[in-house]
Structures are given as structure tokens and as C-alpha cells.
Design an enzyme around this catalytic site. Structure first.
Site, PDB file in Angstrom:
ATOM      1  N   ARG A   1      78.195 -27.470 -80.968  1.00 55.75           N
ATOM      2  CA  ARG A   1      79.498 -27.818 -81.151  1.00 55.75           C
ATOM      3  C   ARG A   1      80.445 -26.690 -81.213  1.00 55.75           C
ATOM      4  O   ARG A   1      81.791 -26.925 -80.700  1.00 55.75           O
ATOM      5  CB  ARG A   1      79.150 -28.693 -82.511  1.00 55.75           C
TER       6      ARG A   1
ATOM      7  N   GLY B   1      68.998 -21.290 -83.250  1.00 61.31           N
ATOM      8  CA  GLY B   1      70.483 -22.826 -82.413  1.00 61.31           C
ATOM      9  C   GLY B   1      71.326 -22.126 -81.512  1.00 61.31           C
ATOM     10  O   GLY B   1      71.395 -21.214 -81.649  1.00 61.31           O
TER      11      GLY B   1
ATOM     12  N   TYR C   1      98.064  17.183 -70.612  1.00 56.89           N
ATOM     13  CA  TYR C   1      97.191  17.116 -69.663  1.00 56.89           C
ATOM     14  C   TYR C   1      97.813  17.445 -68.836  1.00 56.89           C
ATOM     15  O   TYR C   1      98.346  16.734 -68.129  1.00 56.89           O
ATOM     16  CB  TYR C   1      96.826  14.953 -69.968  1.00 56.89           C
TER      17      TYR C   1
HETATM   18  C1  UD1 Z   1      70.868 -28.038 -91.820  1.00 58.45           C
HETATM   19  C2  UD1 Z   1      70.073 -28.612 -93.246  1.00 58.45           C
HETATM   20  C3  UD1 Z   1      71.198 -29.553 -93.468  1.00 58.45           C
HETATM   21  C4  UD1 Z   1      71.558 -29.497 -93.825  1.00 58.45           C
HETATM   22  C5  UD1 Z   1      72.931 -28.623 -92.615  1.00 58.45           C
HETATM   23  C6  UD1 Z   1      73.771 -27.351 -94.667  1.00 58.45           C
HETATM   24  C7  UD1 Z   1      67.770 -29.082 -91.916  1.00 58.45           C
HETATM   25  C8  UD1 Z   1      66.670 -30.028 -90.687  1.00 58.45           C
HETATM   26  N1  UD1 Z   1      69.846 -29.799 -91.786  1.00 58.45           N
HETATM   27  O1  UD1 Z   1      71.583 -29.420 -91.298  1.00 58.45           O
HETATM   28  O2  UD1 Z   1      69.657 -30.264 -94.542  1.00 58.45           O
HETATM   29  O3  UD1 Z   1      72.873 -30.033 -94.954  1.00 58.45           O
HETATM   30  O4  UD1 Z   1      72.052 -27.393 -92.488  1.00 58.45           O
HETATM   31  O5  UD1 Z   1      74.520 -26.817 -93.272  1.00 58.45           O
HETATM   32  O6  UD1 Z   1      67.392 -28.350 -92.015  1.00 58.45           O
HETATM   33  N2  UD1 Z   1      67.955 -23.163 -86.397  1.00 58.45           N
HETATM   34  C9  UD1 Z   1      66.801 -22.774 -85.718  1.00 58.45           C
HETATM   35  N3  UD1 Z   1      65.997 -23.425 -84.983  1.00 58.45           N
HETATM   36  C10 UD1 Z   1      66.517 -25.202 -85.122  1.00 58.45           C
HETATM   37  C11 UD1 Z   1      66.909 -25.006 -85.313  1.00 58.45           C
HETATM   38  C12 UD1 Z   1      68.322 -24.437 -86.053  1.00 58.45           C
HETATM   39  O7  UD1 Z   1      66.854 -21.035 -86.039  1.00 58.45           O
HETATM   40  O8  UD1 Z   1      64.994 -24.628 -84.302  1.00 58.45           O
HETATM   41  C13 UD1 Z   1      69.360 -22.658 -86.834  1.00 58.45           C
HETATM   42  C14 UD1 Z   1      70.437 -22.267 -86.965  1.00 58.45           C
HETATM   43  O9  UD1 Z   1      70.440 -21.269 -85.619  1.00 58.45           O
HETATM   44  C15 UD1 Z   1      71.274 -22.380 -87.632  1.00 58.45           C
HETATM   45  C16 UD1 Z   1      70.502 -22.995 -89.396  1.00 58.45           C
HETATM   46  O10 UD1 Z   1      69.609 -23.083 -88.851  1.00 58.45           O
HETATM   47  O11 UD1 Z   1      71.619 -21.501 -88.283  1.00 58.45           O
HETATM   48  C17 UD1 Z   1      70.802 -24.872 -89.050  1.00 58.45           C
HETATM   49  O12 UD1 Z   1      70.174 -25.568 -88.225  1.00 58.45           O
HETATM   50  P1  UD1 Z   1      71.905 -26.803 -87.719  1.00 58.45           P
HETATM   51  O13 UD1 Z   1      70.980 -27.135 -86.105  1.00 58.45           O
HETATM   52  O14 UD1 Z   1      73.567 -25.926 -87.959  1.00 58.45           O
HETATM   53  O15 UD1 Z   1      71.652 -27.906 -88.595  1.00 58.45           O
HETATM   54  P2  UD1 Z   1      72.362 -28.670 -89.460  1.00 58.45           P
HETATM   55  O16 UD1 Z   1      72.523 -29.797 -88.753  1.00 58.45           O
HETATM   56  O17 UD1 Z   1      73.644 -28.341 -89.918  1.00 58.45           O
HETATM   57 MG    MG Z   2      74.393 -26.223 -89.400  1.00 63.83          MG
END
Ligand code: UD1
Ligand code: MG
Length: 470
Positions: free
Chosen positions: A18, A14, A401
Site C-alpha cells: 500500500r 512484508g 584550492y
Molecule cells: C496486523 C495484525 C492486526 C493488527 C495490525 C496492527 C495479523 C494477522 N494482523 O495486521 O491484527 O491490528 O497488524 O497494525 O497479525 N509481516 C512479515 N511477514 C509476513 C507478513 C507480515 O514480516 O508474512 C510483517 C510486516 O512487514 C509488518 C507486520 O508484519 O511489519 C504486520 O503485517 P501487516 O501486513 O502490516 O499486517 P496488518 O494487516 O497491518
Molecule cells: Mg500493518
């Protein structure tokens, strides 16, 4: 403990919008180590078959930053070209795991432990409890009860209090938003079941993403028991989505480390004003005053005193060392009873034997000082060896030096170097020699001799001081 092979999948693709940063979120640091680095290191403690890291946004930067990692060969970088959701991200890694993957074990399923790179304080003990829970369910979740669940996925439970699903904040109705049991994002599943569940996940939700969290409802609907574990402390599952959360997690982590030192018998004047950024050990009865930063691999013995505002990087301090305020020590080794500072700077390659004394405004670099040598004020000692009990006066400079190359200064034991002298390297001063103050030494000084090189003092009679013109 289940005896299936363990594969870890870390989600790190991701953007982390934010954070409002050009740097991918997972490369932001806690205690000098990237968020992803923390998660990888915790995962490695479980000794998994492999760690698959799903990368996308800023992937080259992310991969490059681990080129020097000790376990780089255990990392399998998997690209997710479009960030279509956490479920989609895990799907990218599945071909490498289990019966149809090259690192699965012939026909058997594996346990897949899914971690998110933005939850850095997770402990390996919690992770291994999750893997153990896999012996009785095909799916285990790490959940937590929190005061403010805003923004996180909520755990839903049925009439008999069994976990029935996860609903994301944006998809939750007002009743569900009141639930204060949240999804940490850390989930463990049987690889073969996970493949089936993920193939059924759709992106029919508010964010139009393929949610990993949907596998929970699917597993429940298919009648599977779902294990839900809590971490020892909620700090472990605190996620980072903003700079504010980054700073909060940094302080949580620092408080935890300070507490550990205090439990080991170290006095810390203010646990909120110490920063440990690396692999640090401190012996008992040592005292660390405020605003001290210990970085890299630092080993500090017993009964060591570190005054305010000191930075110590990649160094070893033996027992009973005293570091006075505002001192910077890097890549150095200090023997027992050494005394340095205030305002000293020890640069890499400095080796001080027992009882050496380095005073204020002294800089050393690639310098070995033997037992009891003293450099008390305003000197530079670089590319030099100094024998035992030698005294180097104020303002002495080793001129190492020549504008092109560095040269060595060799000073024997029991030497006395008078103040404001320059030792032009390469040069040797033998044992017991004395250098008169203000000398510029360019050739070898023999043992026990006095060397002096300065204009002879004259006295002018009948001289009158000029007076101010009107
Ligand atoms: C996610 C969880 C949520 C949990 C929270 C805890 C899902 C749908 N939601 O939400 O239930 O409470 O984490 O912190 O799983 N990422 C990818 N590829 C993508 C999307 C995200 O690799 O396509 C990675 C991001 O880099 C990150 C992680 O997955 O490291 C979580 O993604 P993020 O967008 O932060 O999810 P949250 O909204 O925090
Ligand atoms: Mg997150």
C-alpha cells in the site's frame, strides 16, 4: 517484572504494497529515522538478550541500512523467504529463542515480545509494562480503543469480559466489525507456550495466511489468562500502511517532540512548523521561529534565538547565540554570544569562539575563528584560522584550492583584511597586519605591516565617453 530472559522479535518482512514504493516499507522514515530503526531503538531500551528481526522483502537493503547501527551486534537477522503471514514470520525466529535455541537459557523459557516494524511510535515504557504483565499470564496483548477500527484486527471478549481472541477485519462478521477495541500488533508470550500455539495455527482464513493473532484464541481455549494492556496514548500504536499514514505519524511525532521542548522552557513560535530529526536538546528561554529543521545530534544552549527558515545539522550552539533567518549550519560549534546570518552557510569543521560575528552570504568550512572575529558580508573562509578581533571585509576569499590540493590560510589576531581581497593559500598573515582592499595576497604578511597589491589608480585627462552610434 518477570525474570525470564527477554527476546524481541520484530516483523519486517512484508512488502508494504500500500506504500506503492520500491523501498521496503520499513525503511521509510519518520523524523529522518527508518520505521524499523524507531522500533529497534525502543526495543533496545528494554535491554533484551537479543532482537530478532524477521526480514524478507528487500532484505539486503534492510540489513545493510543497519550496518552502522551502534547495537548491530545485538541484531539477529532472520529470513522469511515467503511472506506467509505474521504467525509464520514469528515461527522463523523461534529456533533462536528459549530452551532449544542457542541464545535461550538452559531449559528455561523466555519472554518473547513481538513488535511490528510498521508501528514506530511505540514507547519502551509501554513495552516494559507488557513484559511485567507476563508474571501473571503467559500472553499479553497491547490493545486500544479507537474511533475508526477499519482494517485492524478486533479483540473479542467473552461474557465475563475476558479476552477470547482476535479476528482480522477481512474475516470478521458484521457484528465483530463493530468492535472498536483493536489489536496493536504488539504481543508478548512465553516462548515455550508460543511454540505450541503457533504449531496449531492454520492458514484457513480469507487471506490464506498464518496469522500470529490466532494464538490468542488458542491460548484462551487452553484456559490461559490473557492480559490486555492499553498504551498511554493511541499515537503509540498507530500503524503505517500508506503514505498518508506516514505523513500523519510524522506530524504526531513532531508534535510530541515540540511539546517536550516547550515543557523544557523553549518558546516555539508554531509547533506545527518545526521539525526535529534526530537527537536534539535545546536549553530554556531559547526561541525557535517557524520552519526550522534541527537534524542529527544538535545541542543548543540557553537563550538562543533561531529565526525563520534555518537548518541546523550535527552542531553545538552555546548560550545566547543568535541565528538570523535562512542560515544553514552543519558540523559546526558556535561559542556564546555568536551571531550568524541571515543567509550564512557554516559548513563542517567551522568553530566559532565566543562573540564571533558571521554576516550575510558568508560561507565557512573547516575554519576556526577566535573570540570577537568578524566576517560580515559575502566572503568565503575555508581551511583557515582567524585570530581574535580580526575583521574580514566584504567579498574576501581564501583561495584554498589550487585545482589539486587544499591549502591553509593562517590569519593572526587584530588583522584587518580590506574588502574584495583574495588570500592565496598556503599563506600567513601575522597579528595586527592590514591588507588594502582589492589585494591579491600570495606571500606572508608580517605583523603590523600594510600589504597592498593592486594596480595604482591613474587619471586620464581629456578623455571623452563614447557616444551611441546612430
Ligand atoms: C496486523 C495484525 C492486526 C493488527 C495490525 C496492527 C495479523 C494477522 N494482523 O495486521 O491484527 O491490528 O497488524 O497494525 O497479525 N509481516 C512479515 N511477514 C509476513 C507478513 C507480515 O514480516 O508474512 C510483517 C510486516 O512487514 C509488518 C507486520 O508484519 O511489519 C504486520 O503485517 P501487516 O501486513 O502490516 O499486517 P496488518 O494487516 O497491518
Ligand atoms: Mg500493518
Amino acid at each position: 517484572m518477570s525474570n525470564k530472559p527477554l527476546h524481541v522479535v520484530i516483523l519486517a518482512a512484508g512488502k508494504g504494497s500500500r506504500m506503492r514504493s520500491d523501498l521496503p516499507k520499513v525503511l521509510h522514515q519518520i523524523a529522518g529515522k527508518s520505521l524499523l530503526g524507531h522500533v529497534i531503538d525502543s526495543a533496545l531500551e528494554l535491554n533484551p538478550a537479543q532482537i530478532h528481526v524477521v526480514v524478507g522483502h528487500g532484505k539486503d537493503l534492510v540489513i545493510d541500512s543497519f550496518a552502522q547501527h551502534a547495537w548491530n551486534d545485538r541484531l539477529n537477522w532472520v529470513e522469511q523467504t515467503e511472506q506467509l503471514g505474521t504467525g509464520h514470520a514469528v515461527s522463523q525466529a523461534l529456533p533462536f529463542i528459549g530452551s532449544d535455541g542457542d541464545s535461550g537459557s538452559d531449559g528455561k523459557s523466555a519472554n518473547v515480545l513481538m513488535l511490528t516494524a510498521d508501528v514506530p511510535l511505540i514507547r519502551s515504557s509501554t513495552l516494559s509494562a507488557m513484559v511485567s504483565a507476563m508474571s501473571s499470564s503467559p500472553l499479553a496483548l497491547l490493545t486500544a480503543l479507537v474511533d475508526d477500527p477499519f482494517g485492524l484486527g478486533r479483540i473479542t471478549r467473552d461474557e465475563s469480559a475476558a479476552v477470547s481472541g482476535i479476528v482480522e477485519q477481512k474475516d470478521a462478521n458484521s457484528e465483530q466489525r463493530k468492535i472498536n477495541e483493536i489489536n496493536s500488533g504488539i504481543i508478548c508470550a512465553d516462548s515455550e507456550q508460543l511454540k505450541i500455539w503457533l504449531s496449531q495455527v492454520s492458514n484457513d482464513n480469507v487471506q490464506q495466511e498464518f496469522y500470529l493473532t490466532d494464538v490468542v484464541g488458542l491460548a484462551y481455549a487452553a484456559g490461559n489468562p490473557i492480559a490486555a494492556l492499553h498504551p498511554d496514548s493511541n499515537a503509540e500504536v498507530t500503524g503505517i500502511n500508506s503514505r498518508l499514514q506516514l505523513s500523519q505519524v510524522e506530524r504526531l511525532f513532531q508534535a510530541e517532540q515540540a511539546e517536550q521542548l516547550m515543557n523544557n522552557g523553549v518558546t516555539i513560535m508554531d509547533p506545527a512548523r518545526i521539525d526535529l530529526r534526530g537527537d536534539v536538546e535545546v536549553g530554556s528561554d531559547s526561541v525557535i521561529d517557524v520552519n526550522v529543521v534541527l537534524q542529527g545530534r544538535v545541542r543548543i544552549g540557553r537563550n538562543v534565538t533561531i529565526a525563520p527558515n534555518c537548518i541546523i545539522i550535527d552542531s553545538i550552539l552555546a548560550d545566547n547565540v543568535t541565528v538570523h533567518s535562512n542560515t544553514v549550519i552543519e558540523g559546526s560549534e558556535l561559542g556564546a554570544d555568536v551571531n550568524v546570518g541571515p543567509f550564512a552557510r557554516l559548513r563542517p569543521g567551522t568553530k566559532l569562539a565566543d562573540k564571533v560575528k558571521i554576516g550575510n552570504f558568508v560561507e565557512t568550512k573547516n575554519a576556526q575563528l577566535d573570540v570577537g572575529a568578524k566576517v560580515n558580508h559575502l566572503s568565503y573562509v575555508g581551511d583557515a584560522t582567524v585570530g581574535s578581533n580580526t575583521n574580514i571585509g566584504a567579498g574576501v576569499i581564501t583561495c584554498n584550492y589550487d585545482g589539486a590540493n587544499k591549502h591553509k590560510t593562517t590569519i593572526g589576531k587584530d588583522v584587518f583584511v580590506g574588502s574584495n581581497s583574495q588570500l592565496v593559500a598556503p599563506v600567513e598573515i601575522e597579528d595586527g597586519a592590514t591588507i588594502g582592499a582589492g589585494s591579491t595576497i600570495t606571500t606572508k604578511v608580517e605583523a603590523n605591516k600594510l600589504a597592498i597589491s593592486r594596480g595604482k589608480q591613474r587619471q586620464i585627462d581629456g578623455w571623452t565617453r563614447p557616444t551611441k552610434a546612430r
